[in-house]
Design an enzyme around this catalytic site. Structure first.
Site, short mmCIF file in Angstrom:
data_model
loop_
_atom_site.label_atom_id
_atom_site.label_comp_id
_atom_site.label_asym_id
_atom_site.label_seq_id
_atom_site.Cartn_x
_atom_site.Cartn_y
_atom_site.Cartn_z
CG HIS A 371 0.10 2.47 -0.30
ND1 HIS A 371 0.79 3.66 -0.44
CD2 HIS A 371 0.97 1.50 -0.66
CE1 HIS A 371 2.00 3.42 -0.89
NE2 HIS A 371 2.14 2.12 -1.02
CE LYS A 373 3.25 1.04 3.31
NZ LYS A 373 2.79 1.53 2.02
CG HIS A 600 9.18 2.05 0.60
ND1 HIS A 600 8.20 2.06 1.55
CD2 HIS A 600 8.66 1.41 -0.47
CE1 HIS A 600 7.13 1.43 1.10
NE2 HIS A 600 7.38 1.03 -0.13
CE LYS A 602 5.69 5.49 -0.65
NZ LYS A 602 6.15 4.24 -0.05
#
Length: 698
Positions: A371, A373, A600, A602
């Site tokens: 997950h 990026k 999107h 967090k």
């Protein structure tokens, strides 16, 4: 195992057939299950009854009952859609009420196989591109017979770059939804489940495999046709020739009717300098003009901007990636480096040049997700730059969603005589990043570890907070997830005596299975970790607030307008933790023009009681889930790869807090992505669940 061919209803058959254990509506909307459909088809108007005798093996009647009820909802909706073509949102509230009140509460949360939807998306997008390309060929031939070769080049270029279909006309459609075809990827409409898939992230991730296994271990796919536009761009040797190709690409896109709105290259260095000392950005929103000229707004090509240096090589680490789209970003930025891409899922099938190496990550657990990026950009002066974000590498995550991006300063190379430990950040960022990269155990990572070790990280003022899959024991626990966050906060975060009055505010785009009550995991692991500070002693825990979009938030969003969704939280999971609703707050971001841009991003922080200061801030890929942050028992158990950065005032401004409303004593305002004060859910509000998106036209 049954054949994976198309069934009579046009859907591809589920490869697991009778052994399928999924309980998510998306899966049943996309895949056919003849053994279940045979039972449900005759019972659409009544309560489903399981026959006493089944013509297939069933070891779990409870699972079967859940699947039949979900399939009934899906088939009812498909039946209704066949007689009513309206795609308005008028009937959404009643549909949601039914779903929330009738959805069975099974014993397990169930998972969802993304590979099915990804494959379906590829097929539809390929057909759509072929249709558009044929139209372009016909139009060009009608204009001039002599233009055949140019059309051929254009065709190859569009195929290579995977430019999305024209959206301008459909934006103004009366239905308010561009292309209402099967739950695709989050592409501007049918583009749109690519984001839904894109970050159909770690919390409900299936054991999906890469669509490009041949690229494993550093093997790249076949090169582009040298006649294609991107092939020509790759062969450019000078900045001038690259600029000419860039202008040609933009002109071609405009002629084809694409909306072109970008920042001119060569000027980002000034914007970056003005972002000090935080270097925190939010993605510019295509449909919100208010975000176009904000100092902290950013587009993907700006990250690669040549004013920051000429990129020689880059490492892209992501969950979802569209390689064609990614290449286009480099073209628009006028950069043409070698590229290594470590990814979880690939959503395109375009061939790539020899200068691009694709490395899929195979997860040990089917419940885990790659997950992270993260980017490492290596420049021709041998310096590097680190980028940590919340956005996947494809169009929807960068068009109209709120994302966060942190960009490091330029990290110059150390002298040849430097020792191994030289060039460390005051935050230990270099050591933590090396530890994270080492976990991939990929040969190609070696050269990036060398680049990191040779770089001077002393200008970095944030902490690297990461997660890697595994059962971490002993001192290893403190390197990852919520344990790493707690370790750093206990060493560097300073709060006043009234610290228990400073609430924790979490915000994410998905919610994992948190347990039967607040005490199960949040109060046991997360709240204590985020309550840590330098002052030791017994203190009561602060309040916990959680920002997550409501259904009304979604109805008013840009995502809803184009039939897109990036929130994989399911009703099945929510039905077992409805207690979370008492902690929920709306997504509101009017002050920076992102109210309709679904988050999107967090983030995690704490606020002073008057909501004017924060003592720290985390930007991360990690959703509020056990898979992302870990569960503490005798060891710390984590299932996902995640990466984020932690901002602590002492290391950045020398103060104990960041002001968030007005500058204080020369300390700049820290950018917060949502409105303050928070807006609590009203009595009738419900959190958005993906079943709403899958169960009917919005």
């Amino acid at each position: 195992m049954a054949s994976n061919s198309s069934s009579n209803n046009g859907k591809k058959q589920c490869p697991f057939m009778e052994k399928c254990y999924r309980r998510n509506p998306i899966h049943f909307k996309e895949m056919s299950h003849p053994h279940l459909e045979k039972i449900v088809t005759s019972q659409l108007g009544k309560k489903v009854q399981v026959p006493d005798t089944l013509d297939f093996e069933c070891s779990d009647r409870s699972l079967l009952m859940d699947q039949l009820n979900i399939l009934q909802l899906v088939l009812r909706k498909e039946r209704d859609n066949s007689t009513c073509s309206s795609t308005s949102t008028k009937g959404m509230d009643s549909e949601v009420t039914i779903m929330y009140s009738t959805m069975p509460k099974g014993d397990s949360s169930g998972d969802q196989n993304l590979k099915d939807k990804v494959e379906r998306h590829k097929q539809i997008m390929t057909e759509r591109r072929e249709s558009k390309l044929k139209s372009m060929d016909d139009q060009a031939e009608a204009l001039s017979k002599s233009s055949t070769s140019k059309v051929h080049v254009m065709r190859q270029e569009l195929d290579s770059l995977k430019i999305e279909e024209e959206r301008t006309k459909e934006d103004n459609s009366p239905q308010g939804i561009k292309r209402n075809t099967n739950l695709k990827d989050n592409e501007p409409v049918n583009k749109k489940l690519k984001s839904n898939n894109s970050d159909y992230h770690g919390d409900i991730k299936e054991s999906t495999q890469s669509t490009d296994k041949s690229s494993r271990s550093g093997q790249s796919s076949s090169s582009l046709n040298p006649k294609s536009l991107f092939g020509a761009f790759q062969s450019c040797k000078t900045a001038k020739s690259r600029q000419e190709i860039r202008e040609k690409a933009i002109s071609m896109m405009k002629q084809c009717g694409f909306e072109i709105s970008m920042v001119e290259p060569g000027k980002f260095d000034l914007k970056y300098a003005c972002s000090a000392p935080y270097h925190l950005f939010f993605t510019r929103i295509q449909k919100s003009k208010a975000t176009y000229h904000q100092q902290f707004s950013i587009t993907f090509p700006e990250i690669l901007d040549r004013s920051l240096g000429e990129i020689e090589c880059s490492l892209q680490i992501s969950y979802m990636v569209d390689v064609g789209w990614l290449c286009l970003q480099y073209l628009l930025a006028g950069q043409c480096p070698d590229m290594f891409v470590i990814y979880g899922e690939r959503v395109d099938t375009e061939s790539v040049g020899l200068n691009i190496t694709l490395i899929p990550v195979e997860m040990v657990s089917k419940f885990g997700c790659h997950h992270t990026k993260l980017m490492i950009l290596k420049y021709k002066d041998d310096g590097i730059r680190i980028v940590v974000s919340t956005a996947n590498l494809y169009v929807d995550d960068w068009d109209n969603r709120t994302q966060g991006v942190w960009i490091s300063p330029h990290l110059p190379p150390l002298p040849e005589s430097a020792n191994t430990g030289d060039g460390e950040s005051p935050t230990g960022f270099k050591k933590d990043l090396e530890r994270y990269l080492n976990k991939y155990r990929e040969p190609i990572i070696t050269e990036w570890l060398v680049a990191v070790r040779r770089a001077d990280f002393s200008s970095i003022n944030v902490f690297f907070i990461a997660s890697v899959p595994g059962s971490h024991k002993g001192i290893e626990q403190n390197f990852w997830g919520h344990k790493k966050l707690a370790t750093v906060l206990s060493t560097h975060a300073t709060l006043p005596a009234d610290a228990p009055q400073w609430p924790i505010v979490a915000q994410s785009s998905s919610i994992g299975s948190l347990g039967p009550n607040f005490d199960s995991w949040l109060l046991k692991d997360i709240v204590p970790a985020m309550s840590r500070e330098t002052t030791a002693g017994l203190k009561s825990h602060p309040k916990f607030h959680f920002i997550y979009p409501s259904i009304n938030n979604y109805k008013e969003s840009f995502d809803c307008q184009v039939g897109s969704c990036c929130f994989p939280y399911s009703l099945q999971t929510h039905s077992k933790q409805e207690w979370i609703e008492s902690y929920l707050y709306q997504w509101k971001s009017t002050h920076i023009g992102r109210d309709k841009a679904m988050p999107h991003i967090k983030s995690y922080t704490r606020f002073s009681p008057d909501f004017k200061k924060i003592p720290w801030f985390v930007l991360t890929s990690a959703n509020l889930s056990k898979a992302a942050w870990g569960v503490s028992k005798n060891s710390l158990n984590i299932m996902n790869y995640e990466a984020g950065v932690l901002f602590i005032p002492k290391l950045i401004t020398g103060s104990t807090t960041f002001p968030i409303q007005e500058e204080e004593a020369g300390v700049p305002v820290f950018p917060i992505p949502y409105d303050i004060p928070l807006t609590k859910y009203e009595r009738r509000d419900k959190p958005f669940v993906v079943d709403v998106f899958c169960g009917g036209d919005l």
